[in-house]
Design an enzyme around this catalytic site. Sequence first.
Site, PDB file in Angstrom:
ATOM      1  N   GLU A  83       0.877  -1.169   0.000  1.00 50.33           N
ATOM      2  CA  GLU A  83       0.000   0.000   0.000  1.00 50.33           C
ATOM      3  C   GLU A  83       0.912   1.215   0.000  1.00 50.33           C
ATOM      4  O   GLU A  83       1.784   1.308   0.867  1.00 50.33           O
ATOM      5  CB  GLU A  83      -0.820   0.032   1.294  1.00 50.33           C
ATOM      6  CG  GLU A  83      -2.195  -0.532   1.183  1.00 50.33           C
ATOM      7  CD  GLU A  83      -3.030  -0.137   2.387  1.00 50.33           C
ATOM      8  OE1 GLU A  83      -3.803   0.831   2.279  1.00 50.33           O
ATOM      9  OE2 GLU A  83      -2.901  -0.780   3.431  1.00 50.33           O
ATOM     10  N   ARG A 343       6.066 -14.000   8.911  1.00 50.46           N
ATOM     11  CA  ARG A 343       6.644 -12.653   8.864  1.00 50.46           C
ATOM     12  C   ARG A 343       8.070 -12.637   9.397  1.00 50.46           C
ATOM     13  O   ARG A 343       8.461 -13.503  10.166  1.00 50.46           O
ATOM     14  CB  ARG A 343       5.860 -11.724   9.796  1.00 50.46           C
ATOM     15  CG  ARG A 343       4.540 -11.282   9.356  1.00 50.46           C
ATOM     16  CD  ARG A 343       3.716 -10.870  10.571  1.00 50.46           C
ATOM     17  NE  ARG A 343       4.394  -9.850  11.366  1.00 50.46           N
ATOM     18  CZ  ARG A 343       4.208  -8.552  11.189  1.00 50.46           C
ATOM     19  NH1 ARG A 343       3.398  -8.118  10.251  1.00 50.46           N
ATOM     20  NH2 ARG A 343       4.830  -7.678  11.946  1.00 50.46           N
ATOM     21  N   LYS A 353       4.424   2.401  11.844  1.00 47.61           N
ATOM     22  CA  LYS A 353       4.432   3.676  11.141  1.00 47.61           C
ATOM     23  C   LYS A 353       4.109   4.840  12.079  1.00 47.61           C
ATOM     24  O   LYS A 353       4.744   5.871  12.045  1.00 47.61           O
ATOM     25  CB  LYS A 353       3.341   3.619  10.076  1.00 47.61           C
ATOM     26  CG  LYS A 353       3.827   3.909   8.704  1.00 47.61           C
ATOM     27  CD  LYS A 353       2.680   3.807   7.720  1.00 47.61           C
ATOM     28  CE  LYS A 353       2.199   2.385   7.606  1.00 47.61           C
ATOM     29  NZ  LYS A 353       1.237   2.137   6.566  1.00 47.61           N
TER      30      LYS A 353
END
Length: 703
Positions: A83, A343, A353
């Site tokens: 994204e 992951r 973020k």
Amino acid sequence: MADTEPKKPEEEAPTEEPKMSKRAMEKEAKKAAAKAAKEKAKSSGGAAKPASNEPVDPFKQGWLKGVYNEKPVKDVHTRFPPEPNGYLHIGHAKAITVNFGFARSYGGVCNLRFDDTNPAKEEERYFTSIKEMVSWLGFQPHKITHSSDDFDQLYELGEELIRRGKGYVCHCSGEEINKGRGGKEHGPRSVCEHWSRSPEDNLEDFRAMRDGKYKAGEALMRMKQYLGTMPEEYKIDKETDSAEVKKEKVKLKSLAENPALWDCAAYRVKNENYHHRTGNKWRIYPTYEFTHCLCDSFEGITHSLCTTEFETLRPAYNWLLEALDHKLPSSDEKGAMQREYGRLNVEGTILSKRRIAMLVGGTTLGGEPTTDDLADEVDAVKLEEEGDEEPEATSTTAKSAASGTGRKIPPVVRDWDDPRLFTLVALRRRGIPPGALKKFVLDQGVTKANANTMTHNLDGTVRTYLERTVPRLMLVLDPIKITCSNLADDYLEERDVPFDPKDPAKGTHKVPFTKTIYIDRDDFREEDDPDFFRLTPGQSVGLLNAEHPIRLLDFSKDTKTGKVTSINAEYGSHVPAGKARIHWVAESAKHNSPVRAEARIFKPLFKTAKPNELDWKNGGYYDDVNPESEVVMKDCMIECGFHEIKERAPWPKEEGEANGVQENSSVRFQGLRTAFFCLDKEATADRVILNRIVSLKEDGGKK
Ligand SMILES: [Zn+2]
């Protein structure tokens, strides 16, 4: 039911040998491969290929090999679908490496797809940065695509889904939708009044959504998945149900009880609808769940690789493709096959973020949450490859903490690429070579299991990687001037010094030795000490790359600071050899030496090894910032070989850096006895600024 589960991954122990030389590691790897091939040959009656001298291809081992074998097509096509709403971090290096590397290993291609379905949060700088990072890591996208390129086609399929009776427009509130999902507070699952509307009715209403009749929250187009499938439908009757029926019911139960299939939203209305590629054309935007699998299909993706958080979404992925005939039921033969790997979790730094944004921009406690914060909370669950967002964080809850309200916390780092962070732009700026980063990712293993590691483990890989790939220079961090008073003013020895004594291919360069040299303050003590082997009043010391040792005659100090300012010494064959040899830099105008530099020495940003556990709500994190996380040495000196290594960068010559835009950070070298360094992006032709990439030894200390 077809076996859609991937084979149980063969667990691979991560390589934990940072101290091994690269050559030794390659040797080990070859040995292991040869052994494995031998054993395979034994067990399969000698059919396996003999071990070759080719290095082991990590994509043709273990779990990744299993994924390929499930769908061994000729034209492998993968995609990396970020994204474009933030900077990538070290965790994304795994997604990039796995998707691009897998395709490359099997002779296929990989697209870079910007999943840009969330108009308000996208900014040009993120698109640019993501493209740069993929290229820096040495990968070339087959195509750069945008989900928004397919908005027309996606919308058409939205209508088609409705025509097929598999989509409906719902006007329930968020609370009502939640209630329908059932649970402890709401009782059994139930469908709403909109669930049974006719396709004609839905189609008209969907078009009304498109044409702006509704505001955000007033209408949703939902997929008619399994919310309406009630437990009675899959209740097994042991007496009467045949084996076949029982099997069907078990399958139905697993689908009907998967929350990812409880009629998820396909389209929602956005009030802030301006999209930077399609402008104001659309008032409705497709969701991740609706867009992702269809874009995979449009692009002809064969292997859709993502992280294990998306495993529960796999049935939803297949449901939509099957509903629109983009995939055959219970088969991976046609269309994309989704498979999930663990992951890469890196402890010891902040990857969220929002938290990095606090470190970069500072924060005021107790402020009202911004619309962005709230939007993040809603969308957090959808973030691909990025489960690090924590919806409960920061300002929303900070209000209740009276003590923290209104407190302003200043920025902690320079920017998103501050070398103390673990965003990819920061790792690049710190001088981490892209090849070392890819190696690190693969060393942690690509299996179904999450790869959990610590930031300092990256240092080990980087150290080993740089050891034989970058040149060596002498660099003095904190210089003391030494005048060899027994030498003539114009005394000059020109030494021919290899850039790497073990690798003649890197070449040699001239290093001048003159009457005036500089040594590191650490290499001198004012008093003799039996445990200290370098320069003291009673002890001479050898000089690396010079003919003879030096001996101290006297030294002077600054009366105010008490710091030693200069040393008088003698140099020559008559001076007894010292117990150690130290590095130095000589003054020689002819050689443009020394090169003056500023060096920034980085250490972990936080004192704790688990900064994610700090108090991010009430600003407690600020008190744990390591004041030593960046130490700036303003008066460093580098020998003149630096001019040449700057010319000859990148070091090492890897595809990502050799083919792309030349970054300062690819000017890398090992400062003998000091650390690995690179040139910082703020450096100019007249001003050398260095970043310490990693220390030479794990503890960072000198002996
Ligand atoms: Zn409804």
